[in-house]
Design a protein around this motif. Structure first.
Motif, PDB file in Angstrom:
ATOM      1  N   PRO A  39      -6.662   3.043   8.831  1.00  0.00           N
ATOM      2  CA  PRO A  39      -6.077   4.093   9.686  1.00  0.00           C
ATOM      3  C   PRO A  39      -7.080   4.626  10.705  1.00  0.00           C
ATOM      4  O   PRO A  39      -8.298   4.654  10.461  1.00  0.00           O
ATOM      5  CB  PRO A  39      -5.676   5.179   8.687  1.00  0.00           C
ATOM      6  CG  PRO A  39      -5.508   4.460   7.387  1.00  0.00           C
ATOM      7  CD  PRO A  39      -6.509   3.349   7.402  1.00  0.00           C
ATOM      8  N   THR A  40      -6.563   5.071  11.831  1.00  0.00           N
ATOM      9  CA  THR A  40      -7.405   5.569  12.914  1.00  0.00           C
ATOM     10  C   THR A  40      -8.348   6.693  12.477  1.00  0.00           C
ATOM     11  O   THR A  40      -9.535   6.664  12.828  1.00  0.00           O
ATOM     12  CB  THR A  40      -6.523   6.038  14.087  1.00  0.00           C
ATOM     13  OG1 THR A  40      -5.787   4.921  14.586  1.00  0.00           O
ATOM     14  CG2 THR A  40      -7.364   6.632  15.201  1.00  0.00           C
ATOM     15  N   LYS A 162      -3.728  -1.385  18.142  1.00  0.00           N
ATOM     16  CA  LYS A 162      -2.777  -0.657  17.288  1.00  0.00           C
ATOM     17  C   LYS A 162      -1.610  -0.120  18.123  1.00  0.00           C
ATOM     18  O   LYS A 162      -0.446  -0.200  17.715  1.00  0.00           O
ATOM     19  CB  LYS A 162      -3.479   0.511  16.586  1.00  0.00           C
ATOM     20  CG  LYS A 162      -4.360   0.128  15.401  1.00  0.00           C
ATOM     21  CD  LYS A 162      -5.087   1.365  14.890  1.00  0.00           C
ATOM     22  CE  LYS A 162      -5.923   1.060  13.659  1.00  0.00           C
ATOM     23  NZ  LYS A 162      -5.119   0.954  12.445  1.00  0.00           N
TER      24      LYS A 162
END
Length: 412
Positions: A39-40, A162
């Motif tokens: 995840p970012t 993404k």
């Protein structure tokens, strides 16, 4: 003395090699995290840890471009500026394409930082970083700045990928939704033409896009009666198509058990309210004809009025109520009843027929439509529909801006 210099040079070389090894290890860890679709927020945390603990960067701001503005996605150290203040710094930086000193900058915000790190791709600015409380100097400075730029660039590319992946998924989901909506609507279109001893029906459906919000239906209730409906559902896509499917099922079910059109419309209104929570509405014209008594009963619920042509005259059928789905209780409800003469034509349409991109709209309005019906009311339903569309294409010469549905009946 010579031995001391050689030893010092070897120590510097070893330190540089160890530093490069640490940099490679950091990049490797970040790359592994990206490949695992981390995840970012976790990627940003990894970046901050590397900057704080390995490079001893005490103050950091990381901004990414989005729709022409810059949003800060990572910040630590010092007094935190407002998002607007940080975004406005780009005005002073947009012509700098490589890492640059900021200590002597004239801007009161930028001079609080040591260095500016830009991230570009094909001359398009994607992101930038501001580095402060960073004391590296000498031979290691360029190395550290280049490493920071490389590290941030890797993360920016990952975030861009993404974003592109999400956009592709959204586009594919939207495409599938449209395909499903088209399938649903095609199942709802009951006929293009229908002919039996007492009635002939012609229909034309022209969606403005792949999937429209128009609906029409025609079905026999019993040996003496048949019912038809034309409607326009607010909105597009699968939700509108599913609402139409539910509306059709409800209409068929209610028409089979209820004799009064007013009751059918009241119950349809409650069903639409329950299903959409007032977020969508439907305009419709609903009519029932008894071949034995020659009585036509109808309700116009906020729809364009059906036009009755008989013996050289054209009359719009306007009695009814407001659109359904807008009010818990319909504010008024009037049912129209009229005797139908043999050979009468009933022309039903949606409002897309009247809406076009054109400079010639003064040549087309409800009065002009009535004139056309009077002039062509003796044609067959299919012939009437074709002539009407040819007339519009010739007179208006403009593209429609909404779905067009025509449903024309000739009652013998």
């Amino acid at each position: 003395m010579q031995n001391n210099q050689d030893s010092s040079g070897e120590d510097e070389l070893i330190r540089l090699l160890l530093k490069r090894q640490s940099e490679l290890n950091s990049l490797l860890e970040v790359t592994r995290a990206i490949n695992k679709n981390t995840p970012t927020p976790t990627l940003i945390q990894m970046l901050e840890v590397i900057l704080k603990n390995y490079l001893q960067v005490g103050k950091f701001r990381f901004l990414i471009e989005k729709n022409g503005a810059y949003s800060c996605i990572s910040k630590y150290g010092g007094d935190i500026e407002s998002p607007l203040t940080l975004n406005n710094t780009w005005v002073h930086l947009n012509k700098i394409k490589s890492p640059a000193r900021l200590m002597d900058h004239t801007d009161k915000v930028l001079c609080q930082y040591n260095y500016f790190i830009p991230i570009y791709h094909k001359n398009k600015a994607l992101a930038f970083a501001l580095i402060g409380d960073f004391n590296t100097s000498g031979d290691m400075l360029n190395n550290d700045l280049n490493f920071i730029q490389t590290l941030i660039n890797v993360i920016v590319v990952a975030l861009e990928n993404k974003k592109l992946f999400r956009e592709r998924l959204q586009a594919e989901r939207f495409q599938r939704e449209m395909e499903l909506a088209v399938e649903v609507q095609n199942m709802l279109i009951p006929l293009r033409e229908h002919k039996e001893e007492g009635v002939e029906v012609g229909a034309k459906y022209l969606p403005h896009q792949d999937i429209g919000g128009d609906y029409f239906d025609f079905f026999r209730l019993n040996e003496n009666e048949f019912l038809w409906c034309i409607a326009d559902v607010s909105g597009k896509g699968i939700s509108a198509a599913l609402l139409m499917a539910n509306f059709q099922a409800s209409l068929h079910g209610l028409a089979a058990i209820e004799d009064e059109l007013t009751t059918v419309v009241e119950r349809l209104n409650k069903i639409v309210i329950r299903n959409t929570k007032g977020e969508r509405f439907i305009t419709l014209f609903l009519a029932k004809y008894n071949e034995k008594t020659r009585k036509l009963n109808y309700i116009n619920a906020g729809h364009t009025p059906t036009i009755l042509y008989s013996e050289g005259e054209a009359v719009p059928l306007k009695l009814g109520t407001t659109m359904i789905g807008a009010f818990e209780e319909l504010p008024f409800l009037n049912e129209g009843e009229i005797d139908i003469e043999p050979g009468s034509l009933l022309f039903n349409y949606t409002d897309g027929l009247m809406d076009h991109e054109s400079q010639n709209l003064k040549n087309w309005d409800e009065d002009k439509l009535l004139e056309f019906v009077i002039a062509h009311g003796e044609l067959s339903p299919d012939g009437f529909n074709e002539s009407l569309m040819n007339h519009i294409n010739t007179v208006i010469k403009g593209k429609p801006i909404d779905d067009i549905t025509l449903l024309t009946l000739r009652i013998s």
